[in-house]
Design a protein around this motif. Structure first.
Motif, PDB file in Angstrom:
ATOM      1  N   GLU A 380      -2.225   3.495   4.427  1.00 30.14           N
ATOM      2  CA  GLU A 380      -3.614   3.521   3.950  1.00 30.14           C
ATOM      3  C   GLU A 380      -4.167   4.940   3.942  1.00 30.14           C
ATOM      4  O   GLU A 380      -4.871   5.352   3.014  1.00 30.14           O
ATOM      5  CB  GLU A 380      -4.480   2.630   4.846  1.00 30.14           C
ATOM      6  CG  GLU A 380      -5.955   2.637   4.467  1.00 30.14           C
ATOM      7  CD  GLU A 380      -6.799   1.776   5.394  1.00 30.14           C
ATOM      8  OE1 GLU A 380      -8.027   2.029   5.470  1.00 30.14           O
ATOM      9  OE2 GLU A 380      -6.257   0.859   6.034  1.00 30.14           O
ATOM     10  N   ARG A 383      -2.526   6.700   0.923  1.00 26.46           N
ATOM     11  CA  ARG A 383      -2.987   6.198  -0.376  1.00 26.46           C
ATOM     12  C   ARG A 383      -4.487   6.393  -0.584  1.00 26.46           C
ATOM     13  O   ARG A 383      -4.970   6.426  -1.710  1.00 26.46           O
ATOM     14  CB  ARG A 383      -2.666   4.707  -0.501  1.00 26.46           C
ATOM     15  CG  ARG A 383      -1.197   4.379  -0.446  1.00 26.46           C
ATOM     16  CD  ARG A 383      -0.946   2.879  -0.364  1.00 26.46           C
ATOM     17  NE  ARG A 383      -1.173   2.217  -1.650  1.00 26.46           N
ATOM     18  CZ  ARG A 383      -2.108   1.308  -1.882  1.00 26.46           C
ATOM     19  NH1 ARG A 383      -2.947   0.987  -0.915  1.00 26.46           N
ATOM     20  NH2 ARG A 383      -2.220   0.733  -3.057  1.00 26.46           N
ATOM     21  N   GLY A 384      -5.227   6.476   0.524  1.00 29.43           N
ATOM     22  CA  GLY A 384      -6.669   6.597   0.416  1.00 29.43           C
ATOM     23  C   GLY A 384      -7.377   5.262   0.284  1.00 29.43           C
ATOM     24  O   GLY A 384      -8.596   5.212   0.122  1.00 29.43           O
ATOM     25  N   ARG A 385      -6.641   4.175   0.355  1.00 26.62           N
ATOM     26  CA  ARG A 385      -7.223   2.834   0.288  1.00 26.62           C
ATOM     27  C   ARG A 385      -6.281   1.859   0.992  1.00 26.62           C
ATOM     28  O   ARG A 385      -5.078   2.108   1.092  1.00 26.62           O
ATOM     29  CB  ARG A 385      -7.441   2.397  -1.159  1.00 26.62           C
ATOM     30  CG  ARG A 385      -6.180   2.250  -1.983  1.00 26.62           C
ATOM     31  CD  ARG A 385      -6.500   1.890  -3.419  1.00 26.62           C
ATOM     32  NE  ARG A 385      -5.316   1.576  -4.196  1.00 26.62           N
ATOM     33  CZ  ARG A 385      -4.517   2.460  -4.754  1.00 26.62           C
ATOM     34  NH1 ARG A 385      -4.784   3.753  -4.606  1.00 26.62           N
ATOM     35  NH2 ARG A 385      -3.454   2.081  -5.446  1.00 26.62           N
ATOM     36  N   ASP A 388      -3.143  -4.193   0.038  1.00 32.65           N
ATOM     37  CA  ASP A 388      -3.665  -5.529  -0.248  1.00 32.65           C
ATOM     38  C   ASP A 388      -3.457  -6.438   0.966  1.00 32.65           C
ATOM     39  O   ASP A 388      -2.322  -6.579   1.453  1.00 32.65           O
ATOM     40  CB  ASP A 388      -2.928  -6.112  -1.456  1.00 32.65           C
ATOM     41  CG  ASP A 388      -3.495  -7.468  -1.858  1.00 32.65           C
ATOM     42  OD1 ASP A 388      -3.205  -8.459  -1.156  1.00 32.65           O
ATOM     43  OD2 ASP A 388      -4.218  -7.527  -2.869  1.00 32.65           O
TER      44      ASP A 388
END
Length: 421
Positions: A380, A383-385, A388
């Motif tokens: 995370e 990726r910066g996010r 899922d």
């Protein structure tokens, strides 16, 4: 009976400390912790303190801290449901009663049309007069289902709302707690019984041993054996072990005087797996009593043990050792029983070693373990996010299933080793 109690205490303490790490850091981060559990399966004992339910469950194979937002809420309110509401003096909803077993006083019935218990904190629906009304919900409101109460979890009290650092700290806290437990136990043992000296100095001499018969005394320094200098206790032990039944000439220093003793190491009755016999003379390692030395020893021994465990794990992955080298629940219970019978110092040392094992195994980057969760947080961060949630949940499920399969295989090996050898 003493062995059974020792096993329960050792396993219980290690699991308790592990989960306590999660709990303390999660609460400091403001995460709502619904349950602190030792064991899995049906509840044997429980009590509530504050907003957390503390439970002891039937299967002593681990534990968990159930944090709000990690799993779907067990109670969901859908459109069209009739609920009972209770209010505080400010007119905010403090209780939402979903399944009333008996009629409660001071309640208003509402047919729910819209509800948000995470962000805006409101409930909207038709009252008994079929009027559409909207009420604010108190941040500490509870849901009541079958007379069981559960606090609502506003989003800022959920695990997912916290910063990446707070979430990582909450997960890492458990392995860290196990390292701290091991350090405390190793240090406590060193404070109580002394710090083993690395010098080739004789500690206790066993009565009736080869060493006593030859004239060795406590405090003697072994300078050389068969003209080979002895620079450490480990070197002294190796030399004696590798020369069973062979006459050895010891150069001994006592009270600043040097002299020679001829000693023939006895042979152990049992043999190593390789068939090589072991020599021994019946002495213990010299110990020193130092507070600072005890703390240094506790830390260094923990690091050395951790390094050894990592080496064994690496050998498992390279195939240098097989799964039969691992111990599962049955093997751990058996070894714990043996440690209990050997005395309290051995039991405490074994507890510390188990704690280090649990810490390291949980840090492995395998889904369903703390290390797997930290891996997803690292992804995370890159990726910066977030990943899922459904994909992460599936990965953890598969990891858990494979972990259970591994435990079954190792347990079968344990049963064969413990009961059929």
């Amino acid at each position: 009976m003493q062995t059974v109690i020792s096993i329960i205490l050792v396993i219980g303490v290690i699991i308790f400390v592990h989960e306590l790490g999660h709990l303390i850091v999660a609460k400091r981060a403001g995460i709502l912790c619904r349950e602190f559990a030792i064991g899995f399966g049906p509840k044997l004992f429980s009590f509530r303190k504050g907003e957390t339910l503390y439970t002891i469950r039937l299967l002593p194979l681990g534990g968990y801290v159930r944090m709000a937002g990690e799993d779907p809420e067990m109670v969901q309110i859908k459109t069209g449901h009739d609920v009972g509401l209770q209010f505080n003096a400010e007119g905010k909803v403090t209780k939402i009663i979903l399944n009333r077993k008996k009629k409660l006083s001071h309640t208003e019935t509402l047919n729910v049309q819209r509800i948000d218990l995470e962000h805006d904190l409101f409930i909207e629906g038709y009252n008994a007069e079929e009027e559409l009304v909207r009420y604010e919900v108190d941040r500490e409101a509870v849901l009541v289902y079958d007379n069981q109460e559960m606090l609502i979890a506003p989003y800022d009290r959920q695990f997912g709302s916290k910063t990446l650092g707070q979430r990582a700290a909450t997960i890492f806290a458990s392995p860290l707690a196990n390292f701290i437990l091991a350090f405390v136990l190793f240090t406590g043992l060193a404070l109580s019984f002394g710090v083993p000296s690395e010098e080739p100095i004789i500690g206790d001499v066993l009565p009736g041993s080869v060493a006593e018969e030859a004239g060795l005394e406590q405090g003697d320094r072994i300078l050389a054996i068969n003209q080979k200098a002895m620079d450490s206790w480990d070197e002294l032990v190796r030399t004696i072990m590798h020369n069973p039944g062979r006459e050895l000439v010891f150069v001994v220093e006592r009270n600043n005087e040097e002299f020679e003793l001829t000693i023939t190491p006895a042979v152990r009755e049992h043999e190593l797996e390789s068939g090589e016999q072991i020599g021994f003379i019946g002495v213990h390692q010299h110990v020193e009593h130092s507070v600072l030395g005890a703390f240094v020893y506790g830390f260094n021994y923990m690091v050395e043990l951790s390094t050894l465990i990592f080496k064994v794990i690496g050998m498992l992955f390279t195939g240098a050792v097989g799964l039969d080298a691992l111990a599962g629940p049955v093997g751990i219970f058996d070894f714990t029983g043996q440690a209990a019978q050997a005395g309290l110092p051995i039991l405490l040392r074994w507890t510390a070693a188990l704690s280090v094992n649990l810490a390291i195994l949980n840090l492995l980057p395998i889904p369903a373990l703390d290390g797997g969760r930290l891996l997803f947080l690292a992804l995370e961060a890159v990726r910066g996010r977030p990943i899922d949630p459904q994909k992460e949940g599936l990965a953890h499920f598969i990891g858990f299933a494979l972990l259970m399969l591994l435990i079954l295989v190792v347990t079968w090996n344990d049963i064969q080793r413990v009961f059929f050898n």
